[in-house]
Design an enzyme around this catalytic site. Structure first.
Site, short mmCIF file in Angstrom:
data_model
loop_
_atom_site.label_atom_id
_atom_site.label_comp_id
_atom_site.label_asym_id
_atom_site.label_seq_id
_atom_site.Cartn_x
_atom_site.Cartn_y
_atom_site.Cartn_z
N ASP A 243 23.18 -9.09 8.41
CA ASP A 243 22.38 -10.10 7.75
C ASP A 243 22.38 -11.34 8.45
O ASP A 243 22.64 -11.15 9.94
CB ASP A 243 23.26 -10.33 6.53
CG ASP A 243 22.18 -11.01 5.33
OD1 ASP A 243 21.14 -10.93 5.64
OD2 ASP A 243 22.81 -11.67 4.56
N HIS A 244 22.09 -12.26 8.23
CA HIS A 244 22.06 -13.58 9.13
C HIS A 244 23.00 -13.89 10.09
O HIS A 244 24.22 -13.61 9.84
CB HIS A 244 22.38 -14.82 8.03
CG HIS A 244 21.39 -15.17 7.00
ND1 HIS A 244 20.23 -15.84 7.06
CD2 HIS A 244 21.23 -14.56 5.98
CE1 HIS A 244 19.45 -15.90 5.94
NE2 HIS A 244 19.90 -15.03 5.26
N ASP B 99 19.14 -15.23 12.78
CA ASP B 99 18.55 -16.35 12.00
C ASP B 99 18.90 -17.69 12.80
O ASP B 99 19.77 -18.31 12.91
CB ASP B 99 19.50 -16.50 10.76
CG ASP B 99 19.02 -17.60 9.92
OD1 ASP B 99 18.39 -18.34 10.45
OD2 ASP B 99 19.71 -17.86 8.76
N GLU C 299 13.95 -15.30 11.16
CA GLU C 299 13.72 -16.07 10.22
C GLU C 299 13.14 -17.37 10.81
O GLU C 299 13.39 -17.93 11.77
CB GLU C 299 15.00 -16.60 9.48
CG GLU C 299 15.00 -17.63 8.36
CD GLU C 299 15.90 -17.64 7.48
OE1 GLU C 299 15.99 -18.52 6.55
OE2 GLU C 299 16.97 -16.71 7.46
N GLU D 271 25.27 -18.90 1.40
CA GLU D 271 25.75 -17.58 1.55
C GLU D 271 26.64 -17.00 2.78
O GLU D 271 26.09 -17.07 3.85
CB GLU D 271 24.33 -16.55 1.48
CG GLU D 271 24.46 -15.13 1.59
CD GLU D 271 25.15 -14.49 0.17
OE1 GLU D 271 25.92 -13.35 0.29
OE2 GLU D 271 24.81 -15.27 -0.94
N HIS E 30 19.46 -19.07 -1.79
CA HIS E 30 20.37 -18.03 -2.12
C HIS E 30 21.09 -18.51 -3.28
O HIS E 30 21.39 -19.78 -3.39
CB HIS E 30 21.52 -18.26 -0.77
CG HIS E 30 21.13 -17.51 0.40
ND1 HIS E 30 21.36 -17.85 1.61
CD2 HIS E 30 20.52 -16.11 0.65
CE1 HIS E 30 20.88 -17.21 2.58
NE2 HIS E 30 20.29 -16.00 2.05
N HIS F 105 14.18 -13.36 1.20
CA HIS F 105 15.48 -13.67 1.06
C HIS F 105 15.59 -14.38 -0.35
O HIS F 105 14.75 -14.88 -0.66
CB HIS F 105 15.88 -14.74 2.26
CG HIS F 105 16.24 -13.77 3.54
ND1 HIS F 105 17.50 -13.57 3.75
CD2 HIS F 105 15.26 -13.23 4.41
CE1 HIS F 105 17.53 -12.96 5.20
NE2 HIS F 105 16.35 -12.70 5.28
N GLY F 106 16.96 -14.34 -0.68
CA GLY F 106 17.37 -15.33 -1.90
C GLY F 106 16.52 -14.45 -3.05
O GLY F 106 16.11 -15.12 -3.83
N SER G 233 17.98 -12.75 -5.68
CA SER G 233 18.50 -12.95 -6.65
C SER G 233 17.89 -14.01 -7.87
O SER G 233 17.67 -14.92 -7.54
CB SER G 233 20.03 -13.20 -6.84
OG SER G 233 20.71 -12.10 -5.93
N ASN H 172 16.14 -9.19 -0.05
CA ASN H 172 17.68 -9.45 -0.09
C ASN H 172 18.02 -9.86 -1.62
O ASN H 172 17.63 -10.71 -2.12
CB ASN H 172 18.22 -10.62 0.91
CG ASN H 172 17.99 -10.09 2.38
OD1 ASN H 172 17.26 -9.10 2.76
ND2 ASN H 172 18.88 -10.86 3.00
N ILE H 173 19.00 -8.93 -1.99
CA ILE H 173 19.61 -9.43 -3.34
C ILE H 173 21.27 -9.10 -3.17
O ILE H 173 21.59 -7.96 -3.14
CB ILE H 173 18.93 -8.47 -4.47
CG1 ILE H 173 19.69 -8.50 -5.69
CG2 ILE H 173 19.07 -6.93 -4.16
CD1 ILE H 173 19.00 -7.92 -6.87
N ASP H 174 21.86 -10.13 -3.23
CA ASP H 174 23.35 -10.06 -3.03
C ASP H 174 23.93 -10.88 -4.14
O ASP H 174 24.95 -10.29 -4.74
CB ASP H 174 23.64 -11.08 -1.65
CG ASP H 174 25.12 -10.90 -1.46
OD1 ASP H 174 25.72 -9.78 -1.68
OD2 ASP H 174 25.73 -11.82 -1.04
#
Length: 313
Positions: A62-63, A97, A127, A135, A180, A219-220, A222, A241-243
């Site tokens: 990730d980032h 990123d 990015e 995050e 995020h 991204h983000g 959720s 992305n789903i965190d």
């Protein structure tokens, strides 16, 4: 588990903080040593067990901001060494990123890394713009809202530079209001039409037949509506992305277990069945963790439904 149940591939992503957690928070992290070791160990673990589930797994990181490049370099080195022995990289892809840097520098560094990564078949995710919120050590909570929306001209500059790299594969995490975390309705304004307009802009520049020349990342994810997700997919999003939602699902599963068995979790001995009855099988950490896994797997299946990733194998 979710992928096996739903019949689709899955992506496992390691963050820098996640890598350090795997190695152990007390481990020496000089020059990101623990972050690198934990991420590499996690990738090797996934490779060892994925075959038991019979599903393809993409290994991603990730980032990675500019100050974290030692972690990035360590993972690429591990993939280069793995490639020499096995003909494929340890990881599948990595994210850089550099959205906080000037656009020219962002592109130049990404191109430099892609030239290296292409030699061992690693994909680069870069990015543009900024994903709001916070995050895993990246805090953009107070960023100017204008930076949450990427311009087509910026994506075109990236496309020109990175598509010139031989064997280079890349995706673009272009900001379209992404944040995020999960927020109350009305606090996040997603504009996936930005992605549609960007595809049209670049198609005209290239004069190509395809309507989606760029592979986008969302991204983000959720808290996003199914409608926004589906509209973004139509604009060429191939990864979301789903965190935050999965973190909550895991915690919720553990919390439900605790509430269900609260009378057995107050002492090592003594419960409603008798003052001398042992509680070991209840406070075994694996019990609560398994409940978390089950809830998280269920949430991931829901995400796979939203992302058209059911029965793909």
């Amino acid at each position: 588990e979710a992928a096996k149940k739903a019949g689709g591939p899955i992506m496992v992503t390691f963050s820098r903080g996640g890598g350090q957690f795997i190695a152990g928070k007390a481990a020496d992290n000089t020059d990101d040593a623990a972050c690198i070791a934990g991420s590499v160990a996690g990738a090797l673990h996934v490779r060892a067990v994925a075959k038991l589930y019979g599903v393809p797994v993409i290994l991603h990181s990730d980032h990675c901001q500019k100050s974290w490049l030692p972690w990035f370099d360590g993972m690429i080195k591990a993939s280069e060494e793995y490639f020499e022995k096995n003909g494929e990289p340890l990881f599948s892809s990595h994210m850089l990123d550099l959205s906080e840097e000037p656009l020219e520098e962002n592109i130049a560094i990404c191109k430099k890394y892609l030239e290296r990564m292409a030699k061992v078949n690693l994909l680069l995710e870069m990015e543009l713009g900024v994903t709001g919120g916070e995050e895993d050590g990246v805090d953009n909570s107070n960023v100017d809202s204008s930076r949450l929306y990427t311009q087509p001209e910026e994506v075109w500059e990236v496309y020109q530079a990175l598509s010139s790299v031989p064997n280079g594969n890349f995706t673009v995490a272009a900001a379209f209001g992404n944040v995020h975390g999960v927020y109350a309705p009305g606090n996040v304004s997603l504009k996936p039409e930005i992605l549609h307009n960007t595809q049209k802009f670049i198609k005209e520049k290239l004069g190509c037949a395809t309507d989606k020349p760029v592979f986008f990342v969302f991204h983000g994810g959720s808290g996003s509506s199914t409608e926004d997700i589906q509209y973004a997919i139509k604009a060429g999003v191939i990864k979301m992305n789903i965190d935050t939602d999965t973190q909550w699902a895991f915690w919720d599963g553990m919390n439900k277990y605790q509430k269900k068995n609260v009378d057995y979790l107050q002492a090592q001995i003594g419960n409603p069945q008798g003052p001398e009855k042992p509680n070991k099988k209840y406070y075994d950490p694996r019990m609560a963790l398994r409940s978390g896994e089950e809830e998280m797997a269920a949430r991931l299946v829901k995400a796979m439904q939203d992302l058209n990733c059911i029965d793909r194998l």
